[in-house]
Enzyme design. Sequence first.
Site, short mmCIF file in Angstrom:
data_model
loop_
_atom_site.label_atom_id
_atom_site.label_comp_id
_atom_site.label_asym_id
_atom_site.label_seq_id
_atom_site.Cartn_x
_atom_site.Cartn_y
_atom_site.Cartn_z
CB ALA A 133 -0.91 -0.01 1.23
CG ASP A 282 7.50 -3.49 11.15
OD1 ASP A 282 8.69 -3.76 11.33
OD2 ASP A 282 7.05 -3.08 10.06
#
Length: 423
Positions: A133, A282
């Site tokens: 994305a 993350d």
Amino acid sequence: MKLTTKLRRSVRVARTAAALWTLYKLPAVLRRWRGLPARTGHDLDATHERAARVVLACALDLRGVIIKTCQAVATRSDQFPPAFVDHLKQLHDAVPPKPFALVREVVERELGKPLDAVFASFDERPIASASLAQVHGARLRDGRDVAVKVQYPDIEEIVAVDTRNLRRACRVYERFDPQPLELLPLLDEMVKHVGYELDFLREGESCERVRRLFANDPKVQVPEIHPEWSTRRVLVMERVGGMKVTDKDAIVAAGLDPADVVQDLMRVWVRMIMAEGFFQADPHPGNLFVTKEGKLVLLDFGLSKQLPEGFGLGLFELMFSMMTQNESAMIRAFRELGFATKTDDDSTLLLIARRMMDRSDTGRFEGEFTEEMTDELFEAIRDNPIVKVPADFVLVGRALGLLSGIAHTLGSRANVLQAMTGG
């Protein structure tokens, strides 16, 4: 997706798999014919370097789920050589953006309205682009500034095609060359994580969950999600920003102490992991910012993970046992966290803990995780007959390693035990 595109992707993966087989297995066969011993350890360093570059080139060519696969490999220091980890971790946010016309098409199809019916303005140039994305700045018609995350067209079909190709390559590898490293379980784990990241509704819920957790914390900011304009493929959120968390000069210029930023980071992740049992897995520098007021800005909750019940307690017990050098407690904590060995031999687990402590600054664990300690942990796991390394532990270890890397950039150390007391 066109048939020619599917064929090209399949051929590219097959060529890469063949190149890897040639790099590793052809020399091994020739050495056996000549009666020479197999190459092991550092004898393979040059081969690992060449192989990692081959895989990196394939990922940059095909993008999509191949990049996500390589990013997943870069998180598994317990399974793959350092050369793979070092090369493939370059793939974070290393993807050129898609044309704006495609982005506009996705947004209008998902929201069921023309772009200008929802947004007063929409920046054609993205703020960031990644493998699945890209993110654009925009302004809603009520005047609120937002960031719009848009999933690429056909990405789900690309994921399906690439996953089939990778699974086929793994099956061939394991059938004709059985090794201790089982690739299919690792691939299944990666596919599960990609599924998380493809569901923007799940990401929005994860973001809101973390936002509620820190709602009363004056030093943490998490963007608000706008669910009325969000779908599985489009995520609209409050636009927030600040200084990049690794920009030490800007942080100092704002009158902030980098050591405080580091400790705040560790405090936030310790709270998520040990108190909430749910964390953003993350925390790389592209997902973290610092405001001039000293607030931490947390972004991108695509890879967020619910930890098993009792995980936080097990991790605390492991750290406390390492600090007190209680070897029986170390072994018990490893077992509680889900580690296992081929022979059920406790000495292997003890060796891992000792090697990890040896790489600390003082030769013993005092609450400060360093990149060297986490690297040593995963190297020890690679060198020993570990059958089961819990994926949750790998994700947590990687997160602590990423935070340690940020701390190193800022010239500080991240103390987990201090963070647990709110310090």
